[in-house]
Every structure is written in structure tokens, then in C-alpha cells.
Design a protein around this motif. Sequence first.
Motif, PDB file in Angstrom:
ATOM      1  N   TRP A 191     -11.115-113.044 -48.045  1.00  0.00           N
ATOM      2  CA  TRP A 191     -10.351-111.932 -47.477  1.00  0.00           C
ATOM      3  C   TRP A 191      -9.120-111.579 -48.310  1.00  0.00           C
ATOM      4  O   TRP A 191      -8.683-110.433 -48.310  1.00  0.00           O
ATOM      5  CB  TRP A 191      -9.908-112.277 -46.049  1.00  0.00           C
TER       6      TRP A 191
ATOM      7  N   ASP B 170     -10.277-109.133 -50.853  1.00  0.00           N
ATOM      8  CA  ASP B 170     -11.172-108.097 -50.346  1.00  0.00           C
ATOM      9  C   ASP B 170     -10.504-106.728 -50.485  1.00  0.00           C
ATOM     10  O   ASP B 170      -9.335-106.551 -50.137  1.00  0.00           O
ATOM     11  CB  ASP B 170     -11.505-108.369 -48.871  1.00  0.00           C
TER      12      ASP B 170
ATOM     13  N   ILE C 171      -6.205-106.748 -38.754  1.00  0.00           N
ATOM     14  CA  ILE C 171      -7.447-107.377 -39.208  1.00  0.00           C
ATOM     15  C   ILE C 171      -8.104-108.062 -38.017  1.00  0.00           C
ATOM     16  O   ILE C 171      -7.474-108.876 -37.330  1.00  0.00           O
ATOM     17  CB  ILE C 171      -7.159-108.417 -40.328  1.00  0.00           C
TER      18      ILE C 171
ATOM     19  N   THR D  72     -10.717-104.152 -48.780  1.00  0.00           N
ATOM     20  CA  THR D  72     -10.279-103.533 -47.525  1.00  0.00           C
ATOM     21  C   THR D  72      -8.828-103.883 -47.198  1.00  0.00           C
ATOM     22  O   THR D  72      -8.205-103.208 -46.374  1.00  0.00           O
ATOM     23  CB  THR D  72     -11.174-103.977 -46.352  1.00  0.00           C
ATOM     24  N   ASN D  73      -8.301-104.915 -47.824  1.00  0.00           N
ATOM     25  CA  ASN D  73      -6.910-105.320 -47.574  1.00  0.00           C
ATOM     26  C   ASN D  73      -5.966-104.913 -48.711  1.00  0.00           C
ATOM     27  O   ASN D  73      -4.815-105.350 -48.746  1.00  0.00           O
ATOM     28  CB  ASN D  73      -6.848-106.834 -47.374  1.00  0.00           C
TER      29      ASN D  73
ATOM     30  N   GLU E 289     -14.133-116.676 -40.966  1.00  0.00           N
ATOM     31  CA  GLU E 289     -12.867-116.637 -41.705  1.00  0.00           C
ATOM     32  C   GLU E 289     -13.103-117.186 -43.105  1.00  0.00           C
ATOM     33  O   GLU E 289     -13.691-118.260 -43.266  1.00  0.00           O
ATOM     34  CB  GLU E 289     -11.794-117.450 -40.981  1.00  0.00           C
ATOM     35  N   SER E 290     -12.634-116.450 -44.105  1.00  0.00           N
ATOM     36  CA  SER E 290     -12.950-116.827 -45.486  1.00  0.00           C
ATOM     37  C   SER E 290     -11.778-116.533 -46.421  1.00  0.00           C
ATOM     38  O   SER E 290     -11.065-115.539 -46.266  1.00  0.00           O
ATOM     39  CB  SER E 290     -14.174-116.041 -45.968  1.00  0.00           C
TER      40      SER E 290
ATOM     41  N   ASN F 245     -15.646-114.669 -53.039  1.00  0.00           N
ATOM     42  CA  ASN F 245     -16.128-113.298 -53.205  1.00  0.00           C
ATOM     43  C   ASN F 245     -17.233-113.180 -54.244  1.00  0.00           C
ATOM     44  O   ASN F 245     -17.722-112.078 -54.508  1.00  0.00           O
ATOM     45  CB  ASN F 245     -14.963-112.374 -53.602  1.00  0.00           C
TER      46      ASN F 245
ATOM     47  N   SER G 208     -10.354-117.646 -53.341  1.00  0.00           N
ATOM     48  CA  SER G 208     -10.738-116.294 -52.937  1.00  0.00           C
ATOM     49  C   SER G 208     -11.716-115.676 -53.930  1.00  0.00           C
ATOM     50  O   SER G 208     -12.717-115.064 -53.534  1.00  0.00           O
ATOM     51  CB  SER G 208      -9.498-115.410 -52.805  1.00  0.00           C
TER      52      SER G 208
ATOM     53  N   TYR H 249      -3.130-114.022 -41.066  1.00  0.00           N
ATOM     54  CA  TYR H 249      -3.434-112.586 -40.990  1.00  0.00           C
ATOM     55  C   TYR H 249      -3.049-112.041 -39.621  1.00  0.00           C
ATOM     56  O   TYR H 249      -3.122-112.726 -38.605  1.00  0.00           O
ATOM     57  CB  TYR H 249      -4.902-112.312 -41.323  1.00  0.00           C
TER      58      TYR H 249
END
Length: 422
Positions: A190, A193, A177, A195-196, A186-187, A220, A216, A172
Amino acid sequence: MDKGINRRHFLRTLGTGAAVSAVALKAPYVFAKKTVTLRVMGTHVTLQEELRQRAMQELGINLEFTPMGSAAVLEKAASDPSSFDLYEQWSDSINILWQAGAIQPIEVERLTYWDEINSLTKTGKLTPQAKVGAGDAPNKILFIQEDGTLGSKPTEKISFMPYVHNVDSFGYNTQHIKKGKAYDTESWGWLLDDTNQGKVALVNAPTIGIFDAALSAQANGLMTFNDIGNMTIDELDTLFAILMQKKQQGHFAGFWTSVPQSVEFMASNRVNIQSMFSPGVTACRGQGIPVVYASPKEGYRAWHGVMCLSTNARGAVKDAAYEYMNWWLSGYPGAFIARQGYYISNPQRSRPLMSDAEWQYWYEGQEASVALKGTDGNISIQPGERRDGGSYIQRFSNIAVWNTVMENYDYSLDKWYELLNA
């Protein structure tokens, strides 16, 4: 002394003596010997021009490299073993290639550095405390059993020669970010997500990208898996329903097929976060793009490089293939590949060919004492930086899943291409 070592030493000595005798008997014809051409099929990760030139110079053979994307090279090799002599890719290729009859057994006694290869390949972990991870750890598919299947019981024949390996995650851009904390914030989550949205890419390789997406989705809280290394039909249906909805919402900016393309995705600002391989991260940093290679709190997706002999390889070509495989573990290639973030199966042989600063950064996870260059000659590591995820042992002690061909591989393949074409 180990009897296996004695036997291999005797055979090499015997081979040398035979070669000397041949020279003595046929000296006038020695210089007319035709140069052997070895066709190596794989990906851009290891099929690099500097390595090709170096190997040809040191081995006296002609090397033809055919690099392709991960999915393309596997499909080609499995369907047409006459198209290559030696295959380089990841361990998730093995079950497909073996079942297709595309590769032949490799004889342990012909591998010069077999006894130096560390325990990761042979047992699935570097230390007793390490997590083996779900899926096909390399030891599970390394040894050819008496009944012709692949398993973990040691034998004198193996399906692949172990060499490069690493743990993968996602990269990233910290311009977009906020930098997270390794193994803490850190996951994998993301990648999906909201937001991305619109700035995310996945690797276009079903045996790899599917696990990035699954990790992922699970991170989530969108779904859970009983065994993420061997997903059921129902689990695959649920996962791809989630991914299809995300794609329809414009979440994905693309699916890359090669390391150079992943670098282009970052360099052009097409994405802010994506599946990545270590050479891509190194290349981005060499271009001044601040990409962090995440150390997900859920654990890495790990892979192990494989070198495989085509079932069609015979005679002088087969001999050249063994020479090339042994060359890869002879020191120089391991030192070279470390500069793009990869490990080699017998690192101590490469250690003298690396500077103290390189070894401390790449293998021990210490701060870089000087600026370090990547394989492209560009500075990729600045003084004071630490390797994302830490040391070799630390990184390989945190594996969530290995790249794997699952029991429902054919079904997952269909679902993957449905996603791509939607």
C-alpha cells in the motif's frame, strides 16, 4: 538455586555492607555528597518527561534527556561518545556504535533483572515456532564474544541492555483508506500503491525507512530480494531507482524525523498512510484520528530497544547508569510504556502495575473491556477494540525483517540521501 543468581545476590549484599560501613566511618560527610548527573541521549519514544521525573525521584540522581530523530542521535553518538553517558535507541544502532568504539561492554552481573529477561532477546524469538526474521535479530548482536566481536553465544558481557521493543509497520487513516483485514489484505504494498500517490510518507531513518520501502516494492512485485536483511549493491540500485521515480511523480508527501512530526503529518491531512511507530498511532487516536496500525500479510519490521554505556562513562556516572538501566526493568517503566503500545523485556514484573483491562488488551490481544488511556492521559482505546495484530506472541511470531545495518550500509546511506535531496 542458580549459581549466577547466588553470585549476584552475594555481590549486592556485599555492596550494601560496604555502603553501610562507609556511612559509619564517614557519617559527617554523607549529606555533602554531590548529586550525579546522567546524560541520556535517545529519541522522543522513551525520553519522556514523566519517566525522567519519576526516575530522578526514585533514584536520587539528576537526569538530562536529549531526544533527537533516529538518524541524528545515531550519528551524534557514534562520532562523539563524550556527548552522552547512556544511549537509548534501537538495535540497528549497535554495530555502528560498537565498531566506532563509542560504547563499552555491559556486565551481566550488574543487571538486577537479567534472569527475568525473556527469550526474545536471548534467542531471537518468543516461541520455538516463531519466525526469527531476516536481518539483525537482537540475539545476533547481544553477546560480546572472546575475540571482541558481537554474536549469539552467551557470555557475561553484552553490548546493550534489552528493554522496550515492538514490531512496526505503517499507519493509515480509515477516513481515506478502507480498513483492511490483519495478516490477510493489509499489505506493505500500500505504501507504493498509485492510489495513495501524494499522500504517503516514510520515516527518515536509513536503517528503518529503507526496509519499509523494500517490503513495499517486493509486495507490489516491482522487485525481489535474495536476502532483504542484507541487500546487494544491485538490489539497492534497483530499489532506489523505483523510489526516485515515485518521488519525481509526487508520490511522497514527506519524510518524517520524529514521532511528533509523524502525528502532525496525519493531523494536518498531509498524509493518509505512512511509516509509523506505535506511540504516533496512539497519539493520533487520542486526537480522534482513526488510524489503524497495519498487520501486513508479509510480516512486520521488528526492532529492539537498546541501552548502551558510553565508552567514556566512569565512576559515579557509570554506577548511576547501571541504576537507571535496572530501574527501567523494575516494573513501572514497563507498565508506562505499554500504554503507548510497547513491550518490555520482563513483562511479568510490570503486570501488577497494569489493570487487568490494560494487560488483556496490550499483551494478550483481547478486546478492551473499558476505555484505555495512552501515556498522554487521553483515551486512545475504546471499549470493544482489539489491538492491531493481536497478542504479544502473535505479533512477534510474524517478523519479516529486523531493523538492520547491512553490509552495504554506507552505500545505502548515500542512496538514501540522494533520494531525500532529489
